[in-house]
Design a protein around this motif. Structure first.
Motif, PDB file in Angstrom:
ATOM      1  N   GLY A  59      17.239  72.717 150.063  1.00 39.18           N
ATOM      2  CA  GLY A  59      17.532  73.705 151.755  1.00 39.18           C
ATOM      3  C   GLY A  59      15.283  74.181 151.753  1.00 39.18           C
ATOM      4  N   GLN A  60      14.685  73.713 150.565  1.00 33.09           N
ATOM      5  CA  GLN A  60      13.203  73.549 151.309  1.00 33.09           C
ATOM      6  C   GLN A  60      12.431  72.731 150.866  1.00 33.09           C
ATOM      7  OE1 GLN A  60      11.864  77.744 149.706  1.00 33.09           O
ATOM      8  NE2 GLN A  60      14.156  78.845 149.721  1.00 33.09           N
ATOM      9  N   GLY A  61      13.788  71.427 150.828  1.00 33.54           N
ATOM     10  CA  GLY A  61      12.458  70.032 150.802  1.00 33.54           C
ATOM     11  C   GLY A  61      11.911  69.714 148.827  1.00 33.54           C
ATOM     12  N   THR A  62      10.919  69.398 148.832  1.00 36.23           N
ATOM     13  CA  THR A  62      10.929  69.079 147.625  1.00 36.23           C
ATOM     14  C   THR A  62       8.866  68.788 147.661  1.00 36.23           C
ATOM     15  OG1 THR A  62      12.385  67.572 147.305  1.00 36.23           O
ATOM     16  CG2 THR A  62      10.726  66.951 145.500  1.00 36.23           C
ATOM     17  N   GLU A  63       8.829  68.816 146.857  1.00 35.64           N
ATOM     18  CA  GLU A  63       6.917  68.444 145.955  1.00 35.64           C
ATOM     19  C   GLU A  63       6.606  68.000 145.008  1.00 35.64           C
ATOM     20  OE1 GLU A  63       3.971  71.822 145.070  1.00 35.64           O
ATOM     21  OE2 GLU A  63       4.171  71.794 146.988  1.00 35.64           O
ATOM     22  N   VAL A  64       5.888  66.867 144.734  1.00 36.55           N
ATOM     23  CA  VAL A  64       5.401  66.367 143.543  1.00 36.55           C
ATOM     24  C   VAL A  64       4.316  66.699 143.431  1.00 36.55           C
ATOM     25  CG1 VAL A  64       5.625  64.128 142.418  1.00 36.55           C
ATOM     26  CG2 VAL A  64       7.587  65.034 144.528  1.00 36.55           C
ATOM     27  N   GLU A  65       3.588  66.443 142.638  1.00 38.84           N
ATOM     28  CA  GLU A  65       2.527  67.228 142.071  1.00 38.84           C
ATOM     29  C   GLU A  65       1.773  66.110 141.411  1.00 38.84           C
ATOM     30  OE1 GLU A  65      -0.405  70.888 141.603  1.00 38.84           O
ATOM     31  OE2 GLU A  65       0.454  70.569 139.583  1.00 38.84           O
ATOM     32  N   LEU A  66       1.136  65.162 141.574  1.00 33.29           N
ATOM     33  CA  LEU A  66       0.359  64.379 140.782  1.00 33.29           C
ATOM     34  C   LEU A  66      -0.980  64.702 139.875  1.00 33.29           C
ATOM     35  CD1 LEU A  66       1.617  61.005 143.012  1.00 33.29           C
ATOM     36  CD2 LEU A  66       2.946  62.383 140.880  1.00 33.29           C
ATOM     37  N   ARG A  67      -1.361  64.758 138.999  1.00 35.00           N
ATOM     38  CA  ARG A  67      -2.705  64.686 137.614  1.00 35.00           C
ATOM     39  C   ARG A  67      -3.028  63.900 137.198  1.00 35.00           C
ATOM     40  NH1 ARG A  67      -3.597  70.309 138.014  1.00 35.00           N
ATOM     41  NH2 ARG A  67      -2.169  71.753 139.231  1.00 35.00           N
ATOM     42  N   VAL A  68      -3.940  63.386 137.924  1.00 35.73           N
ATOM     43  CA  VAL A  68      -4.790  62.225 137.159  1.00 35.73           C
ATOM     44  C   VAL A  68      -6.016  62.837 136.484  1.00 35.73           C
ATOM     45  CG1 VAL A  68      -6.021  60.066 136.727  1.00 35.73           C
ATOM     46  CG2 VAL A  68      -3.807  60.625 138.478  1.00 35.73           C
TER      47      VAL A  68
END
Length: 384
Positions: A367-376
């Motif tokens: 109900g609050q969305g999705t967050e994808v954190e990409l670290r390089v």
């Protein structure tokens, strides 16, 4: 470089040093020799032999069996000539003419053939020393035993090192093949599987003959997903007569210019004011991972969902965050998708970041969305 190559280098240094040592022993003790000309003749030959044969002990290829036999024969000859040059050698516990040079000949056997070859060579040396002494003392027996045990131990270590080297080479081959399969699996997911899924949805919506085409596309999608998830994707080799693909110019790429095309009416792109430079491979894989994340937003959050891309440029790493306002991902859904062969997150996102030494963290609340954190991580100063 082979793991045994340092041993060959050490042997090339050991032989001339011990040859000089044998000569110095004769120089300082020449008064006790009854036939010094015998010692001079042998030591002169030993010096020439040592210097001429240095290339022979530089590596395993040049150190042939014939050379090893001849080299051991030189050492044994020097041992047996010692009583002829010094009549008191059999009663006095002194060094032989070749002295510790003989150990170098035995070590060559150990490095070349392992502990079995070392055992044979050191046994010949032991017999020659015992015969030369006639009545060997305790020190002589200790020295003979020391050379025998040390050479066998070194030969065994060489064999273990060779086995470890073969195991490592095999592991690297398997790792390379696995990375190639994962790369092909990602490419298939990003292209073929998505096209088949689109054909299935459109065909079902249109109906009629298109519905049958959609059903066949769905079957092929399932079969291909099963093949990808089982790791049976073959390595594809380009034909020998294939036209070379023109590659991009080398040099760091600005990540902002690669991600900018994703910006649109439903995707907001926030970037730093300065260029975000990464090596081409890292920039390409990170861009593809962002594209895969946005594809997941469109497929699972709906066509009307909004997304935000945030790029952060830090001294030691680059962070890209993709967030949406969709319904979120239910608990356990990702594990279930991977079990069904739907590997979008596992391969297209996490797999790409893993190969770069980075990470991909997914945070979703229903109900609050999705967050994808990409670290390089950055590989060096050249990327700045």
């Amino acid at each position: 470089m082979s793991v045994e190559q340092p041993l060959w280098r050490a042997l090339t240094a050991y032989r001339p040093l011990t040859m000089v040592y044998a000569v110095l022993i004769f120089v300082f003790e020449r008064d006790r020799f009854e036939r010094p000309w015998v010692a001079v003749a042998f030591l002169a030959f030993l010096a020439v032999w040592t210097l001429v044969t240095l290339p022979r002990v530089a590596n395993a290829v040049n150190c042939t069996r014939r050379f090893l036999v001849a080299d051991l024969a030189v050492a044994l000859t020097g041992i047996m000539l010692t009583p002829l040059a010094d009549a008191h050698a059999q009663s006095v516990d002194g060094p032989t003419l070749p002295s510790i040079w003989t150990a170098g000949s035995v070590l060559a056997f150990a490095i070349k053939g392992g502990w079995r070859w070392a055992a044979v060579a050191s046994s010949f040396v032991a017999v020659a020393n015992l015969v030369e002494r006639a009545h060997p003392s305790r020190d002589t027996l200790h020295n003979v035993l020391l050379v025998w045990v040390a050479s066998i131990a070194i030969g065994y270590v060489v064999e273990v090192a060779r086995a470890s080297e073969r195991t490592l080479a095999r592991a690297l081959e398997i790792e390379a093949a696995t990375r190639e399969r994962e790369r092909l699996a990602r490419d298939i997911h990003d292209s073929v599987l998505q096209v088949l899924a689109m054909v299935q949805r459109r065909g079902t919506a249109i109906g009629g003959e298109a519905a049958e085409l959609g059903r066949l596309a769905g079957e092929q999608e399932i079969a291909l997903r099963t093949l990808v998830s089982s790791g049976l994707v073959p390595t594809v080799r380009a034909p020998e007569d294939a036209v070379p693909v023109r590659t991009e110019e080398p040099g760091p790429r600005d990540l902002r210019s690669l991600l900018a095309p994703y910006s649109g009416s439903k995707v907001t792109f926030a970037e730093p004011g300065a260029p975000v430079l990464l090596e081409p491979a890292a920039a390409g894989e990170l861009t593809a991972a962002v594209g895969a994340a946005l594809d997941n937003v469109r497929r699972h959050a709906g066509e009307d969902a909004r997304a935000w891309i945030l790029v952060e440029d830090w001294p030691d790493e680059v962070i890209v965050t993709v967030r949406d306002d969709g319904p979120g991902i239910p608990d356990g859904r990702l594990a279930q998708a991977e079990g069904e062969g739907r590997l979008g997150v596992a391969l297209s996102i996490r797999g790409r970041l893993r190969e770069l030494g980075g990470t991909a963290e997914l945070l979703s609340v229903p109900g609050q969305g999705t967050e994808v954190e990409l670290r390089v991580p950055r590989r060096g100063k050249a990327e700045r």
